[in-house]
Design an enzyme around this catalytic site. Structure first.
Site, mmCIF file in Angstrom:
data_model
loop_
_atom_site.group_PDB
_atom_site.id
_atom_site.type_symbol
_atom_site.label_atom_id
_atom_site.label_comp_id
_atom_site.label_asym_id
_atom_site.label_seq_id
_atom_site.Cartn_x
_atom_site.Cartn_y
_atom_site.Cartn_z
ATOM 1 N N ARG A 48 0.851 -1.192 0.000
ATOM 2 C CA ARG A 48 0.000 0.000 0.000
ATOM 3 C C ARG A 48 0.885 1.240 0.000
ATOM 4 O O ARG A 48 2.084 1.141 0.189
ATOM 5 C CB ARG A 48 -0.937 -0.015 1.206
ATOM 6 N N GLY A 49 0.215 2.403 -0.193
ATOM 7 C CA GLY A 49 0.987 3.630 -0.361
ATOM 8 C C GLY A 49 1.195 3.825 -1.860
ATOM 9 O O GLY A 49 1.556 2.868 -2.569
ATOM 10 N N ASP A 228 -1.731 10.658 -2.487
ATOM 11 C CA ASP A 228 -2.087 9.608 -3.447
ATOM 12 C C ASP A 228 -2.249 10.165 -4.849
ATOM 13 O O ASP A 228 -2.074 9.469 -5.844
ATOM 14 C CB ASP A 228 -3.363 8.898 -3.016
HETATM 15 O O1 MRU Z 1 -4.766 3.302 1.829
HETATM 16 P P1 MRU Z 1 -3.277 3.486 1.856
HETATM 17 O O2 MRU Z 1 -2.635 2.969 3.092
HETATM 18 O O3 MRU Z 1 -2.637 2.962 0.573
HETATM 19 O O4 MRU Z 1 -3.089 5.068 1.851
HETATM 20 C C1 MRU Z 1 -1.775 5.576 1.823
HETATM 21 C C2 MRU Z 1 -1.679 7.050 1.928
HETATM 22 O O5 MRU Z 1 -2.673 7.745 2.024
HETATM 23 C C3 MRU Z 1 -0.301 7.652 1.815
HETATM 24 O O6 MRU Z 1 -0.221 8.836 2.548
HETATM 25 C C4 MRU Z 1 0.022 7.967 0.344
HETATM 26 O O7 MRU Z 1 -0.239 6.864 -0.488
HETATM 27 C C5 MRU Z 1 1.420 8.400 0.172
HETATM 28 S S1 MRU Z 1 2.576 7.110 0.416
HETATM 29 C C6 MRU Z 1 4.125 7.718 0.155
#
Ligand code: MRU
Length: 343
Positions: A48-49, A228
């Site tokens: 994720r991220g 994102d």
């Molecule tokens: O749902 P997730 O855990 O994938 O969300 C991740 C985030 O909101 C992060 O802040 C974003 O992807 C940036 S990661 C460098």
């Protein structure tokens, strides 16, 4: 987690992903042999991220080289908000087209693998640049607040917001970090704390609804989060709960920074209103700590992201430098220096 830690590895023809749903209790590496394995891992947030999803999907195309179109469609369907996913998949598709048109179809898998490895390395290098640019915005004694997890785990390595935190800490410009727990999946309590302890950076976990009390007491000098997707006008989609933190920051005069590589800026998205926001299963909200906490008939809404308007963002810390408002101009300038068509 010093240099070189990555939640993503390629080994013996398999993609290995550190399963983030099991952290911090267990460190288990998933073995992905098919694009379906990678798609499943992205959907359930084992990986994720935004940048990590993009790099994992690139390796997913390698695993799916035999039926490229199907792998592309499957991977693209996993999560809608993080634009790094489409960014990586479209680059992979352009490479596939060049290889096939050049009559080198037999080498497609090898060529995709070399490309995915480059993408992996480029993301780490971009994050190091983000860290170096972001560090200069901090001053000795600063306490920073962050939301969700934008560390090494959320990228190919080093992290974006946590890369800035690490660089500021190493430069003696940071006292400590406040970590929002980040309901419902607790990326803050489970993942950011795990990373900060490995980095030996002082930190304290708070409930999401404590941020106002902590900021109002003057205990936060800077806020830094990841993204994102960033629209061309500077609006930022990030983990739900980011927008209220930005509003609090404005109320209390605390600079609110967003750290993200140019691959997270979508030049095909005009404003935050055009960013698709993922809705996840209501089960994630009505359950906590492995058991149901709301009555059986309770309906829940589970928006995974929110949008922070550009006017609340003090700066975008990117791999091309620190961009300031007006973002339409500073973003266009950052891309023009690249000779990179972007999205
Ligand atoms: O749902 P997730 O855990 O994938 O969300 C991740 C985030 O909101 C992060 O802040 C974003 O992807 C940036 S990661 C460098």
């Amino acid at each position: 987690m010093a240099d070189g830690f990555s939640p993503i590895r390629w080994s013996d023809g398999e993609l290995l992903l550190l399963d983030q749903t099991l952290l911090p209790e267990q460190e288990v590496w998933l073995h992905c042999r098919r694009p379906e394995d990678v798609a499943g891992a992205i959907r359930r947030l084992s990986v994720r991220g935004a940048p990590a999803i993009g790099v994992a999907a690139a390796y997913g195309l390698v695993l799916g080289a035999g039926d490229f179109g199907a792998a592309y469609d499957l991977l693209l369907s996993t999560r809608p908000t993080a634009v790094n996913l489409r960014w990586a998949l479209d680059r992979g598709r352009a490479l596939r087209d060049r290889v096939v048109e050049g009559g080198e179809g037999k080498q497609l898998r090898a060529r995709l693998l070399a490309w995915a490895r480059d993408l992996h390395q480029e993301d780490i290098e971009a994050n190091r640049r983000i860290g170096a640019f972001g560090r200069d915005l901090f001053e000795e004694g600063d306490r920073v607040l962050t939301h969700c997890n934008a560390g090494a785990l959320a990228t190919a390595g080093y992290g974006t917001a946590i890369g800035v935190v690490e660089a500021a800490w190493s430069a003696g410009r940071l006292a400590s970090v406040w970590v929002d727990e980040t309901r419902p999946l607790l990326q803050g309590s489970r993942l950011t704390t795990w990373e900060l302890s490995r980095l030996a950076i002082p930190h304290r976990l708070i409930t999401d609804n404590s941020a106002g009390a902590i900021i109002a007491r003057g205990w936060v000098q800077k806020i830094v989060v990841g993204a994102d997707r960033v629209a061309v006008n500077g609006d930022v989609a990030n983990k739900v709960g980011t927008y209220p933190v930005a509003v609090l920051a404005a109320r209390h005069g605390v600079p609110f920074y967003v750290a993200a590589p140019l691959s997270t800026i979508d030049r095909g998205t005009a404003s935050g209103a055009d960013i698709p926001i993922e809705k996840r299963d209501a089960e994630e909200v009505v359950h906590a700590f492995g058991k149901r906490i709301a009555p059986q008939d309770t309906e829940a809404l589970n928006l995974a992201f929110d949008v922070t308007p550009a006017e609340l963002v003090a700066a975008l810390i990117t791999d091309a430098g620190v961009l300031r408002p007006p973002y339409r101009e500073s973003i266009a300038e950052a891309f023009s220096g690249r000779g990179d068509p972007g999205h």
